[in-house]
Design an enzyme around this catalytic site. Structure first.
Site, PDB file in Angstrom:
ATOM      1  N   GLU A  96      38.594  32.566  37.640  1.00 41.19           N
ATOM      2  CA  GLU A  96      39.223  32.042  36.439  1.00 41.19           C
ATOM      3  C   GLU A  96      40.728  31.887  36.620  1.00 41.19           C
ATOM      4  O   GLU A  96      41.357  32.626  37.361  1.00 41.19           O
ATOM      5  CB  GLU A  96      38.937  32.944  35.242  1.00 41.19           C
ATOM      6  N   CYS A 117      48.325  31.776  35.210  1.00 43.63           N
ATOM      7  CA  CYS A 117      47.935  32.981  35.939  1.00 43.63           C
ATOM      8  C   CYS A 117      46.791  32.633  36.891  1.00 43.63           C
ATOM      9  O   CYS A 117      45.748  32.152  36.449  1.00 43.63           O
ATOM     10  CB  CYS A 117      47.501  34.030  34.917  1.00 43.63           C
ATOM     11  N   CYS A 124      37.901  42.636  43.473  1.00 44.39           N
ATOM     12  CA  CYS A 124      39.064  43.347  44.005  1.00 44.39           C
ATOM     13  C   CYS A 124      38.595  44.664  44.614  1.00 44.39           C
ATOM     14  O   CYS A 124      37.702  45.319  44.078  1.00 44.39           O
ATOM     15  CB  CYS A 124      40.074  43.614  42.885  1.00 44.39           C
ATOM     16  N   CYS A 128      41.059  50.298  40.820  1.00 42.94           N
ATOM     17  CA  CYS A 128      41.760  50.906  39.683  1.00 42.94           C
ATOM     18  C   CYS A 128      40.717  51.144  38.586  1.00 42.94           C
ATOM     19  O   CYS A 128      39.957  50.233  38.246  1.00 42.94           O
ATOM     20  CB  CYS A 128      42.863  49.987  39.166  1.00 42.94           C
ATOM     21  N   CYS A 131      40.262  48.761  35.320  1.00 39.67           N
ATOM     22  CA  CYS A 131      40.356  47.307  35.456  1.00 39.67           C
ATOM     23  C   CYS A 131      38.994  46.647  35.625  1.00 39.67           C
ATOM     24  O   CYS A 131      38.166  47.085  36.430  1.00 39.67           O
ATOM     25  CB  CYS A 131      41.239  46.972  36.648  1.00 39.67           C
ATOM     26  N   GLY A 181      41.997  40.008  41.606  1.00 41.23           N
ATOM     27  CA  GLY A 181      42.302  40.314  43.000  1.00 41.23           C
ATOM     28  C   GLY A 181      43.675  40.922  43.221  1.00 41.23           C
ATOM     29  O   GLY A 181      44.539  40.904  42.345  1.00 41.23           O
ATOM     30  N   GLU A 182      43.837  41.491  44.402  1.00 40.49           N
ATOM     31  CA  GLU A 182      45.126  42.057  44.812  1.00 40.49           C
ATOM     32  C   GLU A 182      45.765  41.042  45.768  1.00 40.49           C
ATOM     33  O   GLU A 182      45.346  40.915  46.921  1.00 40.49           O
ATOM     34  CB  GLU A 182      44.897  43.421  45.491  1.00 40.49           C
ATOM     35  N   SER A 213      52.205  39.894  41.550  1.00 43.63           N
ATOM     36  CA  SER A 213      51.978  41.243  41.027  1.00 43.63           C
ATOM     37  C   SER A 213      51.118  42.036  41.997  1.00 43.63           C
ATOM     38  O   SER A 213      50.087  41.562  42.458  1.00 43.63           O
ATOM     39  CB  SER A 213      51.273  41.144  39.665  1.00 43.63           C
ATOM     40  N   SER A 236      52.479  47.043  39.533  1.00 47.35           N
ATOM     41  CA  SER A 236      51.668  47.746  38.539  1.00 47.35           C
ATOM     42  C   SER A 236      51.826  49.233  38.793  1.00 47.35           C
ATOM     43  O   SER A 236      51.219  49.782  39.695  1.00 47.35           O
ATOM     44  CB  SER A 236      50.196  47.346  38.681  1.00 47.35           C
ATOM     45  N   LEU A 237      52.640  49.880  37.979  1.00 41.78           N
ATOM     46  CA  LEU A 237      52.925  51.299  38.211  1.00 41.78           C
ATOM     47  C   LEU A 237      51.880  52.167  37.495  1.00 41.78           C
ATOM     48  O   LEU A 237      51.153  52.914  38.125  1.00 41.78           O
ATOM     49  CB  LEU A 237      54.341  51.620  37.741  1.00 41.78           C
ATOM     50  N   HIS A 238      51.835  52.049  36.185  1.00 40.87           N
ATOM     51  CA  HIS A 238      50.799  52.694  35.365  1.00 40.87           C
ATOM     52  C   HIS A 238      50.745  54.216  35.434  1.00 40.87           C
ATOM     53  O   HIS A 238      49.871  54.845  34.821  1.00 40.87           O
ATOM     54  CB  HIS A 238      49.405  52.129  35.684  1.00 40.87           C
ATOM     55  N   ASN A 312      44.054  47.006  27.106  1.00 39.00           N
ATOM     56  CA  ASN A 312      43.026  46.189  26.470  1.00 39.00           C
ATOM     57  C   ASN A 312      41.665  46.734  26.841  1.00 39.00           C
ATOM     58  O   ASN A 312      41.341  46.757  28.027  1.00 39.00           O
ATOM     59  CB  ASN A 312      43.135  44.757  26.977  1.00 39.00           C
ATOM     60  N   CYS A 355      45.075  38.236  32.174  1.00 38.28           N
ATOM     61  CA  CYS A 355      44.739  38.112  33.582  1.00 38.28           C
ATOM     62  C   CYS A 355      43.912  39.278  34.076  1.00 38.28           C
ATOM     63  O   CYS A 355      43.071  39.131  34.930  1.00 38.28           O
ATOM     64  CB  CYS A 355      46.003  38.032  34.425  1.00 38.28           C
TER      65      CYS A 355
HETATM   66  N1  SAH Z   1      46.053  43.268  41.515  1.00 40.75           N
HETATM   67  C1  SAH Z   1      47.336  42.965  40.992  1.00 40.75           C
HETATM   68  C2  SAH Z   1      47.364  41.737  40.134  1.00 40.75           C
HETATM   69  C3  SAH Z   1      46.202  41.500  39.234  1.00 40.75           C
HETATM   70  S1  SAH Z   1      45.999  42.653  37.897  1.00 40.75           S
HETATM   71  C4  SAH Z   1      47.891  44.159  40.260  1.00 40.75           C
HETATM   72  O1  SAH Z   1      47.158  45.108  40.036  1.00 40.75           O
HETATM   73  O2  SAH Z   1      49.072  44.131  39.949  1.00 40.75           O
HETATM   74  C5  SAH Z   1      47.262  42.109  36.752  1.00 40.75           C
HETATM   75  C6  SAH Z   1      47.698  43.179  35.789  1.00 40.75           C
HETATM   76  O3  SAH Z   1      46.704  43.392  34.781  1.00 40.75           O
HETATM   77  C7  SAH Z   1      47.953  44.528  36.436  1.00 40.75           C
HETATM   78  O4  SAH Z   1      49.164  45.080  35.993  1.00 40.75           O
HETATM   79  C8  SAH Z   1      46.788  45.317  35.931  1.00 40.75           C
HETATM   80  O5  SAH Z   1      47.023  46.679  35.978  1.00 40.75           O
HETATM   81  C9  SAH Z   1      46.616  44.784  34.538  1.00 40.75           C
HETATM   82  N2  SAH Z   1      45.357  45.123  33.882  1.00 40.75           N
HETATM   83  C10 SAH Z   1      44.166  45.315  34.441  1.00 40.75           C
HETATM   84  N3  SAH Z   1      43.258  45.643  33.521  1.00 40.75           N
HETATM   85  C11 SAH Z   1      43.891  45.659  32.323  1.00 40.75           C
HETATM   86  C12 SAH Z   1      43.494  45.935  30.988  1.00 40.75           C
HETATM   87  N4  SAH Z   1      42.252  46.232  30.692  1.00 40.75           N
HETATM   88  N5  SAH Z   1      44.423  45.869  30.007  1.00 40.75           N
HETATM   89  C13 SAH Z   1      45.687  45.538  30.290  1.00 40.75           C
HETATM   90  N6  SAH Z   1      46.119  45.253  31.525  1.00 40.75           N
HETATM   91  C14 SAH Z   1      45.237  45.319  32.540  1.00 40.75           C
HETATM   92 FE1  SF4 Z   2      42.652  45.097  41.595  1.00 40.86          FE
HETATM   93 FE2  SF4 Z   2      44.923  44.782  40.180  1.00 40.86          FE
HETATM   94 FE3  SF4 Z   2      42.566  45.353  38.966  1.00 40.86          FE
HETATM   95 FE4  SF4 Z   2      43.768  47.214  40.420  1.00 40.86          FE
HETATM   96  S1  SF4 Z   2      44.562  46.272  38.538  1.00 40.86           S
HETATM   97  S2  SF4 Z   2      41.577  46.709  40.470  1.00 40.86           S
HETATM   98  S3  SF4 Z   2      44.651  45.995  42.051  1.00 40.86           S
HETATM   99  S4  SF4 Z   2      43.074  43.492  40.102  1.00 40.86           S
END
Ligand code: SAH
Ligand code: SF4
Length: 386
Positions: A96, A117, A124, A128, A131, A181-182, A213, A236-238, A312, A355
């Site tokens: 997508e 995006c 991926c 995480c 995700c 994806g990463e 990202s 993406s620190l989190h 989300n 995204c």
């Molecule tokens: N893999 C890369 C880029 C794709 S993810 C990365 O992790 O940075 C893009 C962003 O969406 C990341 O910051 C990810 O942590 C965030 N993301 C993933 N799932 C999410 C969710 N359920 N709610 C909000 N953000 C989310």
């Molecule tokens: Fe992959 Fe980014 Fe999702 Fe982590 S947040 S599983 S790196 S797409």
């Protein structure tokens, strides 16, 4: 595990590689420019339409290259703040691409600023825990041609409805590599794709409007810092401590904060521009005041912008977003220390949510691709984040 299609996509060729192919056939080099002009500037959708090329050349192109390595399966006709394009690849994998409009007064939704995006992998491998994209693991990497093709589909959709002084220019303003994806785990294809997107013989889109990202692949962040084109970086620190980050992002075991933070610093020093730290707020996981204070210190040290994203919910996963009060309390700790910080208050719709949640909805059947959240409007987060 790249997928080897019958015909390579034309959208994965550079000017040089195409010149080489053409010269091997006895065609003059300038034909390559003409072909790429049809693809990226006039944006025709058949070889037949490339009217200044000879018939035999068009026939050869048709036999040799795939003009559209992805086929649009679904995309709504109506305009929404967030539109998703569901694309099917030649091996039937689905990806997508998201169009996010930032409603601007007086110009109408179709002419508002647009952030696109794009995805770089099917699934991926990073795992995480919050995700949707990573739930089923990695299926495969996208090729450069498949990555670029997503943007041509966006162009085909938007060209007719966006007013522009130069029709050859692409009908969007920012590009974020934040889809499925990463991106840095598919490094070569990513850089080739971004090179084609940026090149004047390609889409001609400025590198400074492109944000990559990553979940924090340190060696690749250092490599990206050395790329001559100067793309922007979001990390993406989190989690502001190893303990918290490791619980939700397995990548932190390989690259803990004491390696990740110096790599971000190195990137900033090379580029002289702010990096964005993305921080999803998840209830009782990373939303404490202690995390806020630690995040504040990291951001000050890195001179980074912080993007706070209320989580989300993903069907089937237990995580929740904290209450609005708690979100604001967290943000205040940063703002009080003059950290540049944005907090999305809207439900859904922000870029990261749009995204980050692609996979599940795609996999649950093409019959009903919902818009992400039909109830709100968004500001343009990328405007603020750099
Ligand atoms: N893999 C890369 C880029 C794709 S993810 C990365 O992790 O940075 C893009 C962003 O969406 C990341 O910051 C990810 O942590 C965030 N993301 C993933 N799932 C999410 C969710 N359920 N709610 C909000 N953000 C989310
Ligand atoms: Fe992959 Fe980014 Fe999702 Fe982590 S947040 S599983 S790196 S797409």
């Amino acid at each position: 595990m790249p997928f080897l299609p019958q015909k390579p996509p034309i959208t994965g060729e550079t000017l040089d590689s195409l010149v080489e192919r053409l010269e091997a056939r006895g065609e003059p080099a300038f034909r390559a420019k003409q072909i790429l002009e049809w693809v990226y500037k006039k944006r025709v959708r058949s070889w037949e339409a490339m009217s200044n090329l000879s018939r035999p050349l068009r026939a050869w192109l048709e036999e040799t290259f795939d003009l559209e390595p992805a086929t649009l399966v679904l995309g709504k006709q109506s305009l929404d703040v967030t539109d998703k394009l569901l694309l099917e690849l030649r091996d039937r994998c689905l990806i997508e691409t998201v169009i996010i409009r930032a409603p601007q007064e007086g110009v109408g939704l179709e002419n508002s600023r647009k952030t696109i995006c794009i995805s770089t992998q099917v699934g991926c491998a990073m795992g995480c825990v919050f995700c949707a994209s990573g739930l089923a693991g990695l299926k495969r990497d996208l090729s450069a041609g498949e990555i670029v093709s997503q943007l041509l589909h966006v162009c085909h959709r938007e060209d007719g409805r966006t007013r522009r002084s130069q029709p050859e220019r692409v009908p969007f303003d920012n590009l974020v590599v934040m889809g499925m994806g990463e991106p840095l785990a598919n490094y070569e294809a990513l850089i080739l794709a971004l090179t084609i997107i940026n090149a004047d013989w390609g889409l001609g889109f400025g590198a400074r409007r492109i944000t990559v990202s990553t979940s924090g692949l340190v060696p690749k962040i250092l490599r990206l810092a050395d790329e001559p084109l100067g793309f922007r970086l979001a990390v993406s620190l989190h989690g502001a401590t190893d303990e918290v980050r490791e619980r939700i992002m397995p990548v932190n075991k390989a690259y803990p904060l004491d390696t990740l933070i110096p790599s971000i610093k190195a990137f900033t020093e090379k580029h002289g521009r702010m990096v964005t730290l993305e921080f999803i707020l998840i209830e009782d996981v990373n939303d404490s005041l202690d995390q806020a204070e630690k995040l504040r210190d990291i951001a000050l040290d890195l001179h980074a912008h912080v993007n706070l994203i209320p989580y989300n919910t993903v069907e089937g996963l237990p995580w929740k977003r904290p209450s609005g009060n708690r979100q604001e309390r967290f943000a205040r700790v940063l703002a009080d220390a003059q950290v540049s910080v944005t907090l999305r208050r809207e439900k859904g719709h922000d870029i990261e949510a749009a995204c980050g949640q692609l996979r599940l909805k795609t996999e649950r059947g093409i019959g009903a691709i919902p818009t992400l959240n039909p109830d709100s409007s968004i500001p343009d987060p990328m405007n603020k984040s750099g």
